[in-house]
Design an enzyme around this catalytic site. Structure first.
Site, PDB file in Angstrom:
ATOM      1  N   HIS A  42      -9.318  -3.460  23.769  1.00 32.54           N
ATOM      2  CA  HIS A  42      -9.174  -5.572  23.289  1.00 32.54           C
ATOM      3  C   HIS A  42      -8.345  -5.745  21.894  1.00 32.54           C
ATOM      4  CE1 HIS A  42     -11.063  -5.218  27.418  1.00 32.54           C
ATOM      5  NE2 HIS A  42     -11.803  -4.027  27.074  1.00 32.54           N
ATOM      6  N   GLU A  85     -16.471   3.908   2.018  1.00 32.76           N
ATOM      7  CA  GLU A  85     -17.131   3.497   0.709  1.00 32.76           C
ATOM      8  C   GLU A  85     -16.930   5.201  -0.026  1.00 32.76           C
ATOM      9  OE1 GLU A  85     -21.432   4.193   0.577  1.00 32.76           O
ATOM     10  OE2 GLU A  85     -21.013   5.410   2.259  1.00 32.76           O
ATOM     11  N   CYS A 113     -28.368  -2.851 -11.537  1.00 29.80           N
ATOM     12  CA  CYS A 113     -28.694  -2.377 -12.195  1.00 29.80           C
ATOM     13  C   CYS A 113     -30.002  -1.762 -12.549  1.00 29.80           C
ATOM     14  CB  CYS A 113     -29.474  -3.707 -12.419  1.00 29.80           C
ATOM     15  SG  CYS A 113     -28.303  -5.279 -12.893  1.00 29.80           S
ATOM     16  N   ARG A 121     -27.531   5.130  -9.354  1.00 31.77           N
ATOM     17  CA  ARG A 121     -27.565   3.725  -8.240  1.00 31.77           C
ATOM     18  C   ARG A 121     -26.219   2.444  -8.099  1.00 31.77           C
ATOM     19  NH1 ARG A 121     -33.806   2.512  -9.680  1.00 31.77           N
ATOM     20  NH2 ARG A 121     -32.951  -0.238  -9.175  1.00 31.77           N
ATOM     21  N   TRP A 151     -24.705  -3.746 -13.131  1.00 29.72           N
ATOM     22  CA  TRP A 151     -23.616  -4.154 -11.899  1.00 29.72           C
ATOM     23  C   TRP A 151     -22.975  -5.314 -11.161  1.00 29.72           C
ATOM     24  CZ3 TRP A 151     -24.025  -6.006  -6.832  1.00 29.72           C
ATOM     25  CH2 TRP A 151     -22.965  -5.162  -5.747  1.00 29.72           C
ATOM     26  N   ASN A 180     -33.107  -7.061 -14.313  1.00 31.02           N
ATOM     27  CA  ASN A 180     -32.356  -6.416 -13.531  1.00 31.02           C
ATOM     28  C   ASN A 180     -32.865  -7.477 -12.231  1.00 31.02           C
ATOM     29  OD1 ASN A 180     -31.341  -5.301 -10.586  1.00 31.02           O
ATOM     30  ND2 ASN A 180     -33.375  -3.437 -10.706  1.00 31.02           N
ATOM     31  N   GLY A 181     -31.573  -7.819 -11.393  1.00 33.79           N
ATOM     32  CA  GLY A 181     -32.071  -9.265 -10.070  1.00 33.79           C
ATOM     33  C   GLY A 181     -31.257 -10.185 -10.593  1.00 33.79           C
ATOM     34  N   GLU A 230     -20.850   5.608  11.772  1.00 29.24           N
ATOM     35  CA  GLU A 230     -21.386   5.611  10.386  1.00 29.24           C
ATOM     36  C   GLU A 230     -20.629   6.903   9.775  1.00 29.24           C
ATOM     37  OE1 GLU A 230     -23.972   5.109   8.362  1.00 29.24           O
ATOM     38  OE2 GLU A 230     -23.674   7.543   6.964  1.00 29.24           O
ATOM     39  N   LYS A 244     -19.053   6.159   5.762  1.00 28.34           N
ATOM     40  CA  LYS A 244     -18.611   7.261   5.171  1.00 28.34           C
ATOM     41  C   LYS A 244     -17.402   7.309   4.353  1.00 28.34           C
ATOM     42  CE  LYS A 244     -21.579   7.671   3.905  1.00 28.34           C
ATOM     43  NZ  LYS A 244     -23.002   7.185   4.600  1.00 28.34           N
ATOM     44  N   LYS A 275     -26.039   1.967  -5.407  1.00 27.94           N
ATOM     45  CA  LYS A 275     -27.041   3.012  -4.012  1.00 27.94           C
ATOM     46  C   LYS A 275     -27.965   2.834  -4.410  1.00 27.94           C
ATOM     47  CE  LYS A 275     -29.087   7.159  -2.343  1.00 27.94           C
ATOM     48  NZ  LYS A 275     -28.004   7.876  -0.927  1.00 27.94           N
TER      49      LYS A 275
HETATM   50  O1  M6R Z   1     -31.883   1.794   0.815  1.00 23.61           O
HETATM   51  P1  M6R Z   1     -31.147   1.960   1.752  1.00 23.61           P
HETATM   52  O2  M6R Z   1     -31.376   2.954   3.101  1.00 23.61           O
HETATM   53  O3  M6R Z   1     -31.820   0.753   2.543  1.00 23.61           O
HETATM   54  O4  M6R Z   1     -29.859   1.158   1.464  1.00 23.61           O
HETATM   55  C1  M6R Z   1     -29.210   0.495   2.709  1.00 23.61           C
HETATM   56  C2  M6R Z   1     -27.508   0.607   2.351  1.00 23.61           C
HETATM   57  O5  M6R Z   1     -27.484   0.225   1.384  1.00 23.61           O
HETATM   58  C3  M6R Z   1     -27.263   2.229   2.799  1.00 23.61           C
HETATM   59  O6  M6R Z   1     -27.454   2.858   3.454  1.00 23.61           O
HETATM   60  C4  M6R Z   1     -25.734   2.096   2.299  1.00 23.61           C
HETATM   61  O7  M6R Z   1     -24.678   1.399   3.410  1.00 23.61           O
HETATM   62  C5  M6R Z   1     -25.023   3.777   1.922  1.00 23.61           C
HETATM   63  N1  M6R Z   1     -24.767   3.576   0.531  1.00 23.61           N
HETATM   64  C6  M6R Z   1     -24.369   4.100   2.559  1.00 23.61           C
HETATM   65  O8  M6R Z   1     -24.149   5.419   2.466  1.00 23.61           O
END
Ligand code: M6R
Length: 599
Positions: A499, A483, A2, A27, A73, A99-100, A476, A480, A594
């Site tokens: 395994h 997501e 949010c 975000r 969100w 927000n929260g 990673e 990527k 974000k």
């Molecule tokens: O702002 P942060 O690095 O703490 O965020 C952590 C994760 O939410 C963030 O890395 C998320 O996994 C990314 N969107 C991945 O691309």
């Protein structure tokens, strides 16, 4: 997650709020709304979907100079118009954005609001109804607001309008980020300075459990018990052009392209008298630690796994890496002199912050590695190392990962030197070479686009494998891809597939294998043979010097410890093109935010 904006001044509030919300789009959100206040009262516009959808509902005839806005969100209640903010109290007097997460909203509803019909499924609505209730009992708005906040458990950033006072926005925060921006003839509110850079670069940071009365010519901060607090504004070190896409179709592409210059900038920022260096206090805190605990989430967690390799191999300090959301329940037995390193691009991740709060209470030293100076994690930890990557807008983290790995490499190297570990290479030079290697990969986008087409065009799932430090990068790479393209993807240690997971390999299953570590190159190639024998379509990404005929992509040779900086880049680009082929919204993937500011 949010986002909140507010404007109180002389200009057209609607447009400033909508522009502000557009800047917060990165975000992640699923509905949005604004409320503006003029002599006719408070008018609310809200809509499910994008700000562009909200714009179509906003009546251009409504003129107002004060208002609040929100991107939601969904946490409590599905994303729809009814649950979108702003929310209004039953009497229509108060209008609120939040927000929260209010943890005790059910209890509060039962205890105080029986008989008051709720319009939405949100936790937020309880707050606005309570303010209304307490004001009806005779309290002033600010006192009703404070009384409500004293009852509430959870996280909040709030902006409130009162139908009976067209000159004030009431603001409060606890655990969720919120700033007040100041100008000569106006004041603003924003979850993130980016939203209001359009009118000011001067912001006042707010602390938890503070209430702020924002008028157009004054800002008064006080605590929940009414004690007035004085705080000077700071200048947001952001250039409005940093947050524009320019000619790029997507922020993600721009940010991947920026990676070579980010590494070069980090070298400059951490250079003193031609040598890499970190702040003496930080160096001391690291060298004094008998064990480092890295706490992070998502991509930052993956960078933390690489960081463990660095601190153990270059500085000789044992490291544990923990997922922040799990650490609270599974706290390990701590060493005698632990140092906690929080890695977070945004510096606002609630899961990491709750660990920081606990660790600070326990009295252990804390260091945050973040891209955002002045962020909550940075402010609340003892030390900060900045990433200097510039704002990262795309939800998928790319340049921040590379920056995290580079900064961790520098910190570990400098610590190793200080501890007298024999390091027979020059990190500055090696990072420079890594920057050049990244450049050559981002310059070969057409190759990555072809790989995405060949391997992922019709894929339902994909596997990423690697051994040793390549395993960290495989994790990673998989994150990527899933997501942004929604292809189910998993990262595995090469030896682990057999395994269990190898059962999923069938004709044409894409398997991306990283071969950058000489000591395990033969083993990972063995794993590739195992999956190919079962029909997999293997894409081998090998480092120069370790390549074999038939490999799909050869990446330039860099120091074996720095390969994550380079090998991640083709995986980012391949994911990007796979997402484009599937017409996915690359910068704003579904369901994602974000900055994840709820636990
Ligand atoms: O702002 P942060 O690095 O703490 O965020 C952590 C994760 O939410 C963030 O890395 C998320 O996994 C990314 N969107 C991945 O691309």
């Amino acid at each position: 997650m949010c986002g909140i904006v507010g404007y109180n001044g002389n200009l057209d509030a609607k447009e400033i709020l909508l522009k502000g919300l557009e800047k917060l789009e990165y975000r992640g959100y699923d509905s949005a709304g604004i409320a503006v206040h003029n002599e006719e009262g408070i008018t609310i516009f809200k809509e499910k979907g994008r700000i562009a959808d909200l714009r179509t509902t906003v009546d251009s005839e409504v003129e107002a100079h004060i208002g609040i806005g929100h991107t939601r969100w969904a946490t409590h209640g599905v994303p729809n118009r009814l649950n979108a903010h702003p929310h209004q109290s039953a009497s229509g007097r108060f209008t609120l954005v939040h927000n929260g997460v209010i943890e005790n909203y059910h209890l509060l509803q039962k205890a105080y609001l029986k008989g008051i019909p709720m319009q939405s499924d949100t936790d937020t609505e309880v707050i606005v109804q309570l303010v209304d209730l307490f004001s009806k009992e005779g309290l002033s708005t600010v006192e009703a607001f404070r009384k409500t906040l004293r009852l509430v458990h959870g996280s909040y950033a709030l902006a409130l309008l009162d139908h009976e006072d067209a000159e004030t926005i009431y603001v409060a925060k606890n655990k969720s980020p919120l700033l007040v921006g100041v100008g000569d003839t106006f004041n603003v509110v924003a979850s993130d300075a980016m939203a209001m850079l359009q009118v000011t670069d001067q912001f006042i940071e707010l602390h938890d459990k503070e209430v702020v009365i924002v008028k157009k010519d004054s800002v008064e901060i006080s605590t929940l018990d009414g004690r007035v607090v004085e705080r000077k504004p700071f200048k947001a070190e952001l250039d409005a052009s940093d947050i524009e896409k320019g000619t790029y179709p997507h922020y993600m592409l721009k940010e991947m392209d920026e990676q070579p210059s980010v590494v070069r900038k980090i070298i400059q920022q951490y250079e003193q008298q031609e040598e890499l260096a970190i702040d003496e206090d930080i160096l001391q805190a690291i060298t004094e630690a008998d064990r480092i605990y890295i706490i992070a989430a998502g991509t930052s967690y993956h960078a933390g796994l690489v960081g463990k390799e660095y601190f153990e191999k270059m500085a000789g300090i044992p490291v544990e890496v923990h997922i922040s959301s799990e650490f609270g329940y599974n706290m390990p037995i701590l060493s005698e002199k632990p140092l906690f390193i929080f890695i977070s691009q945004s510096g606002e991740t609630a899961d990491s912050r709750q660990v920081l709060v606990k660790i600070t209470e326990m009295g252990h030293p804390t260091l945050t590695v973040t891209n955002v100076a002045g962020s909550t994690l940075s402010r609340e930890s003892d030390y900060t190392l900045l990433l200097h990557a510039g704002p990262e807008i795309a939800v998928a983290s790319t340049k921040a990962y590379v920056a995290q790995v580079a900064v961790l490499a520098i910190a570990a190297y400098v610590t190793g030197k200080a501890r007298g570990v024999a390091l027979d290479f020059d990190m500055k030079q090696e990072l420079g070479l890594a920057a050049n290697a990244i450049q050559s990969i981002v310059d070969a986008k057409d190759v990555m686009e072809e790989i995405a087409e060949d391997y992922l065009k019709i894929a339902r799932n994909a596997f990423f494998i690697g051994r040793n430090i390549d395993f960290c990068v495989a994790l990673e790479g998989a994150l990527k891809l899933k997501e942004i393209s929604y292809i189910q993807a998993e990262g595995f240690a090469g030896g682990e597939l057999k395994h269990g997971t190898i059962a999923l390999i069938e004709e044409g299953t894409p398997v991306f294998a990283l071969v950058t570590q000489e000591q395990v190159a033969l083993n990972i190639r063995g794993n590739v043979k195992e999956v190919v024998a079962r029909g997999a379509n293997a894409c081998i990404i090998a480092m120069e010097g370790l390549e074999e005929d038939g490999d799909t992509l050869i990446i330039p040779r860099v120091h074996p410890l720095l390969t994550p900086l380079v090998s991640v880049v083709p995986l980012q680009l391949i994911s990007y093109y796979a997402a484009l082929h599937r017409r996915c919204d690359v910068d704003k993937p579904r369901n994602l935010a974000k900055s994840v500011t709820v636990e």
